[in-house]
Design an enzyme around this catalytic site. Sequence first.
Site, PDB file in Angstrom:
ATOM      1  N   VAL A  75       0.940  -1.469  -0.065  1.00 36.38           N
ATOM      2  CA  VAL A  75      -0.224   0.028   0.411  1.00 36.38           C
ATOM      3  C   VAL A  75       1.173   1.381   0.180  1.00 36.38           C
ATOM      4  O   VAL A  75       0.825   2.596  -0.948  1.00 36.38           O
ATOM      5  CB  VAL A  75      -0.621   0.121   1.664  1.00 36.38           C
ATOM      6  CG1 VAL A  75      -1.659   1.268   1.220  1.00 36.38           C
ATOM      7  CG2 VAL A  75      -2.673  -0.876   1.425  1.00 36.38           C
ATOM      8  N   HIS A  76       1.659   1.192   1.101  1.00 35.44           N
ATOM      9  CA  HIS A  76       2.768   2.347   1.012  1.00 35.44           C
ATOM     10  C   HIS A  76       3.433   3.231  -0.547  1.00 35.44           C
ATOM     11  O   HIS A  76       3.546   3.709  -0.639  1.00 35.44           O
ATOM     12  CB  HIS A  76       3.677   1.533   2.120  1.00 35.44           C
ATOM     13  CG  HIS A  76       5.295   2.853   1.888  1.00 35.44           C
ATOM     14  ND1 HIS A  76       4.683   4.536   2.930  1.00 35.44           N
ATOM     15  CD2 HIS A  76       6.767   2.952   1.402  1.00 35.44           C
ATOM     16  CE1 HIS A  76       5.981   5.061   2.366  1.00 35.44           C
ATOM     17  NE2 HIS A  76       6.270   4.879   2.405  1.00 35.44           N
ATOM     18  N   ALA A  77       3.478   1.570  -1.049  1.00 32.71           N
ATOM     19  CA  ALA A  77       5.029   1.443  -2.281  1.00 32.71           C
ATOM     20  C   ALA A  77       3.585   2.477  -3.945  1.00 32.71           C
ATOM     21  O   ALA A  77       3.466   3.073  -4.137  1.00 32.71           O
ATOM     22  CB  ALA A  77       4.773   0.339  -3.187  1.00 32.71           C
TER      23      ALA A  77
END
Length: 110
Positions: A75-77
């Site tokens: 999700v961060h990516a």
Amino acid sequence: MQEMESTVMELIIHAGEARSSSMQALQAARKHNWQEADALLASARDAAREAHKIQTALIGADEGCGKIPVNLIMVHAQDHLMNAMLCRDLVEELIYLHRQVQELSKTHLQ
């Protein structure tokens, strides 16, 4: 699993590079250094393209079936990539405006 983490980290690195290059391009434009601004925007586009290739490969591997587990780093990516793409688009518009203002200033000074 280790390979997936490496792939996702590579996506984050390219997205971060795209965002950083975009912001550096904007700083160059503020100084009216158009050649540097253009080069940095090109670098931002290249880095974003590499990140997007990784994202596309991940989507293809998932086949829309949830084959790839979604975790916080994934999700961060994705968040990094979306922000980098939006940043680049906005910076391109801001640089265009900086150029327009400089041209108008030249016209009014003549």
